[in-house]
Design a protein around this motif. Structure first.
Motif, mmCIF file in Angstrom:
data_model
loop_
_atom_site.group_PDB
_atom_site.id
_atom_site.type_symbol
_atom_site.label_atom_id
_atom_site.label_comp_id
_atom_site.label_asym_id
_atom_site.label_seq_id
_atom_site.Cartn_x
_atom_site.Cartn_y
_atom_site.Cartn_z
ATOM 1 N N ALA A 80 36.548 38.241 46.784
ATOM 2 C CA ALA A 80 37.284 38.499 45.543
ATOM 3 C C ALA A 80 36.675 39.670 44.775
ATOM 4 O O ALA A 80 37.401 40.533 44.260
ATOM 5 N N LEU A 81 35.347 39.711 44.707
ATOM 6 C CA LEU A 81 34.688 40.797 43.989
ATOM 7 C C LEU A 81 34.889 42.131 44.696
ATOM 8 O O LEU A 81 35.079 43.166 44.054
ATOM 9 N N GLY A 82 34.824 42.122 46.023
ATOM 10 C CA GLY A 82 35.057 43.360 46.767
ATOM 11 C C GLY A 82 36.462 43.888 46.566
ATOM 12 O O GLY A 82 36.674 45.087 46.359
ATOM 13 N N LYS A 83 37.456 42.996 46.625
ATOM 14 C CA LYS A 83 38.842 43.403 46.407
ATOM 15 C C LYS A 83 39.048 43.895 44.978
ATOM 16 O O LYS A 83 39.708 44.928 44.744
ATOM 17 N N ALA A 84 38.493 43.175 44.009
ATOM 18 C CA ALA A 84 38.624 43.580 42.609
ATOM 19 C C ALA A 84 37.964 44.929 42.359
ATOM 20 O O ALA A 84 38.482 45.752 41.593
ATOM 21 N N ALA A 85 36.827 45.178 43.031
ATOM 22 C CA ALA A 85 36.148 46.465 42.859
ATOM 23 C C ALA A 85 36.984 47.611 43.416
ATOM 24 O O ALA A 85 37.011 48.713 42.849
ATOM 25 N N ASP A 86 37.667 47.364 44.546
ATOM 26 C CA ASP A 86 38.541 48.397 45.109
ATOM 27 C C ASP A 86 39.729 48.697 44.193
ATOM 28 O O ASP A 86 40.202 49.827 44.119
ATOM 29 N N VAL A 87 40.215 47.659 43.490
ATOM 30 C CA VAL A 87 41.426 47.817 42.672
ATOM 31 C C VAL A 87 41.097 48.268 41.246
ATOM 32 O O VAL A 87 41.694 49.218 40.724
ATOM 33 N N TYR A 88 40.135 47.598 40.609
ATOM 34 C CA TYR A 88 39.885 47.827 39.187
ATOM 35 C C TYR A 88 38.654 48.690 38.909
ATOM 36 O O TYR A 88 38.453 49.123 37.767
ATOM 37 N N GLY A 89 37.827 48.885 39.910
ATOM 38 C CA GLY A 89 36.607 49.655 39.697
ATOM 39 C C GLY A 89 35.397 48.746 39.589
ATOM 40 O O GLY A 89 35.479 47.631 39.055
ATOM 41 N N LEU A 90 34.267 49.237 40.087
ATOM 42 C CA LEU A 90 33.075 48.417 40.161
ATOM 43 C C LEU A 90 32.499 48.094 38.780
ATOM 44 O O LEU A 90 31.976 47.005 38.553
ATOM 45 N N TYR A 91 32.607 49.021 37.836
ATOM 46 C CA TYR A 91 32.023 48.793 36.512
ATOM 47 C C TYR A 91 32.696 47.611 35.818
ATOM 48 O O TYR A 91 32.025 46.741 35.257
ATOM 49 N N ASP A 92 34.019 47.558 35.851
ATOM 50 C CA ASP A 92 34.737 46.460 35.200
ATOM 51 C C ASP A 92 34.421 45.115 35.854
ATOM 52 O O ASP A 92 34.335 44.082 35.175
ATOM 53 N N VAL A 93 34.259 45.127 37.181
ATOM 54 C CA VAL A 93 33.957 43.890 37.889
ATOM 55 C C VAL A 93 32.570 43.376 37.515
ATOM 56 O O VAL A 93 32.379 42.183 37.243
ATOM 57 N N MET A 94 31.578 44.276 37.471
ATOM 58 C CA MET A 94 30.230 43.854 37.106
ATOM 59 C C MET A 94 30.185 43.383 35.654
ATOM 60 O O MET A 94 29.434 42.450 35.323
ATOM 61 N N LEU A 95 30.986 43.984 34.804
ATOM 62 C CA LEU A 95 31.052 43.555 33.413
ATOM 63 C C LEU A 95 31.616 42.138 33.311
ATOM 64 O O LEU A 95 31.114 41.291 32.565
ATOM 65 N N ALA A 96 32.677 41.863 34.077
ATOM 66 C CA ALA A 96 33.284 40.530 34.059
ATOM 67 C C ALA A 96 32.326 39.481 34.627
ATOM 68 O O ALA A 96 32.243 38.350 34.120
ATOM 69 N N CYS A 97 31.566 39.849 35.660
ATOM 70 C CA CYS A 97 30.645 38.894 36.284
ATOM 71 C C CYS A 97 29.514 38.493 35.342
ATOM 72 O O CYS A 97 28.922 37.419 35.504
ATOM 73 N N SER A 98 29.206 39.331 34.381
ATOM 74 C CA SER A 98 28.106 39.015 33.465
ATOM 75 C C SER A 98 28.391 37.778 32.618
ATOM 76 O O SER A 98 27.479 37.198 32.030
ATOM 77 N N PHE A 99 29.661 37.340 32.558
ATOM 78 C CA PHE A 99 30.017 36.147 31.787
ATOM 79 C C PHE A 99 29.882 34.859 32.611
ATOM 80 O O PHE A 99 29.972 33.760 32.050
ATOM 81 N N LEU A 100 29.699 34.976 33.928
ATOM 82 C CA LEU A 100 29.664 33.786 34.781
ATOM 83 C C LEU A 100 28.561 32.784 34.417
ATOM 84 O O LEU A 100 28.797 31.569 34.462
ATOM 85 N N PRO A 101 27.338 33.231 34.070
ATOM 86 C CA PRO A 101 26.304 32.230 33.744
ATOM 87 C C PRO A 101 26.632 31.332 32.553
ATOM 88 O O PRO A 101 26.006 30.285 32.388
ATOM 89 N N LEU A 102 27.601 31.729 31.725
ATOM 90 C CA LEU A 102 27.984 30.861 30.612
ATOM 91 C C LEU A 102 28.529 29.522 31.096
ATOM 92 O O LEU A 102 28.528 28.537 30.347
ATOM 93 N N VAL A 103 28.996 29.490 32.348
ATOM 94 C CA VAL A 103 29.481 28.231 32.929
ATOM 95 C C VAL A 103 28.372 27.189 32.935
ATOM 96 O O VAL A 103 28.625 25.978 32.935
ATOM 97 N N GLY A 104 27.111 27.651 32.924
ATOM 98 C CA GLY A 104 25.987 26.729 32.950
ATOM 99 C C GLY A 104 25.939 25.757 31.795
ATOM 100 O O GLY A 104 25.244 24.739 31.865
#
Length: 390
Positions: free
Chosen positions: A354-378
């Motif tokens: 999913a991250l690889g596909k999103a990086a190809d479509v939306y750009g790597l910077y936006d994907v890494m920015l979105a991933c930074s919110f994942l630890p909040l699930v903790g």
């Protein structure tokens, strides 16, 4: 302790072979002309075969354990290493990766059972020693990229066969001890199943609260795996694109993240014996949230210390999750280990695609920015039942 150190060494060798695959990403991207989505598919196949099969192997070995499967699994990984070194195209590469994944899936549940037998009363410490080996092996990926695969290219994967050969030798030495302990455990379990202890154990495992806790634990490890995949697989490309680093320079922050995770894994297990399993799980995931949120916005100088702290915190709950699952499912050690280090990580492998596909479509910077919110699930870890007596 000698048994713990031996199985931890094998864990390091096993995960070093798995680390060959992400270490080769920058090389394979050029030599086989892969897209980021194809890179994600490679990670997906590796993690799905090595992870989703773990609960299956664990459930089977809970009923009928076969110690000889440990060296057989390493043999499959050796075949995979040879396949990667000579793969001429993407599809051959995927097949080789499947062999490595299957070898790892066979090793992990049985390896966790060896640790369970050798732990005594310090399950957090024992599991941390075991997982330190695995995380140390995974942390070698950036170093292998810089010192082996950049000079040697794809053929450098052939060095992984040395890891497999050494691991097989160590496991053959452990088999007599493991068979003896397994026979003792089977005898004790048969006696417990015939009396009140057995029925109490079954009732505990089927309790709705236990099922909820296990489902929540898998979900938390799943979220952590998505974030770990973002850093270990794609952060090097982010550093190259956003900061202009070379392939070798981009390995340093990733290595710091993984190496600090080795220390976090050890100290997390030690602290869990004193502070409680649930408390360490909450700290490891939710505690990483503020660090993860600032990481994409930092200047290059600050990335190195911050990503080191991040790796320590994120992986401080790695071994603790396995011990907590065994606490919930004491009669099914193999399945508990497979669900936490296996199925949950396999579901996290979907994140690589999913991250690889999103990086190809939306750009790597936006994907890494979105991933930074994942630890909040903790924060959901606060709902887990406590393992400490009130």
């Amino acid at each position: 302790m000698p048994v713990l150190l031996a199985i931890s060494l094998v864990h390091m060798l096993n995960d070093s072979m798995q680390a060959v695959v992400p270490a080769l990403y920058p090389i394979l991207e050029d030599s086989l002309d892969l897209s980021l989505m194809q890179v994600g598919w490679i990670g997906f196949m590796l993690n799905m075969t090595s992870s989703v099969m773990q609960p299956v192997v664990g459930a089977y070995s809970d009923r009928r354990s076969m110690p000889i499967m440990l060296p057989i699994g390493m043999g499959l990984s050796m075949i995979g290493m040879i396949g990667i070194a000579f793969a001429p195209q993407f599809w051959f590469l995927l097949i080789a990766v499947v062999f490595i994944g299957l070898g790892s899936a066979i090793f992990h549940p049985e390896g966790s059972r060896v640790v369970y037998f050798a732990a005594g009363g310090k399950r957090g410490f024992a599991q941390s020693v075991y997982q330190v080996g695995g995380n140390a092996g995974s942390s070698l990926a950036p170093l292998m990229t810089a010192f082996i695969f950049v000079p040697l290219g794809q053929f450098g994967a052939i060095w992984g066969t040395l890891f497999a050969g050494f691991a097989i030798a160590v496991l053959l030495g452990l088999l007599p001890w493991y068979r003896r302990k397994l026979a003792e455990w089977e005898t004790e379990r048969s006696r417990a199943a015939a009396g009140k202890a057995g029925s109490t154990l079954v009732e505990k495992m089927s309790h709705p609260r236990v099922k909820f806790a296990m489902a929540m634990l898998v979900f938390l490890v799943f979220a952590r795996s998505w974030y770990h995949a973002a850093i270990s697989s794609f952060y090097q490309f982010f550093l190259k694109d956003h900061y202009g680093l070379t392939t070798q320079q981009a390995q340093i922050p990733v290595f710091l993240f993984l190496a600090a995770g080795v220390l976090g894994t050890y100290f997390g297990g030690v602290l869990a014996d004193k502070l409680g399993l649930k408390n360490m799980i909450v700290f490891s995931i939710a505690g990483a949230a503020p660090i993860a949120l600032v990481l994409p916005h930092l200047p290059l100088f600050w990335i190195y210390p911050v990503i080191t702290v991040l790796g320590f915190v994120v992986l401080s709950g790695f071994s603790v999750s396995v011990v907590y699952a065994q606490f919930l499912m004491p009669a099914n050690v193999g399945m508990a280990s497979g669900l936490t280090t296996g199925l949950a990580f396999g579901m996290g492998a979907i994140g690589a695609v999913a991250l690889g596909k999103a990086a190809d479509v939306y750009g790597l910077y936006d994907v890494m920015l979105a991933c930074s919110f994942l630890p909040l699930v903790g924060l959901f870890a606060l709902w887990l039942p406590s393992d400490r007596k009130k």
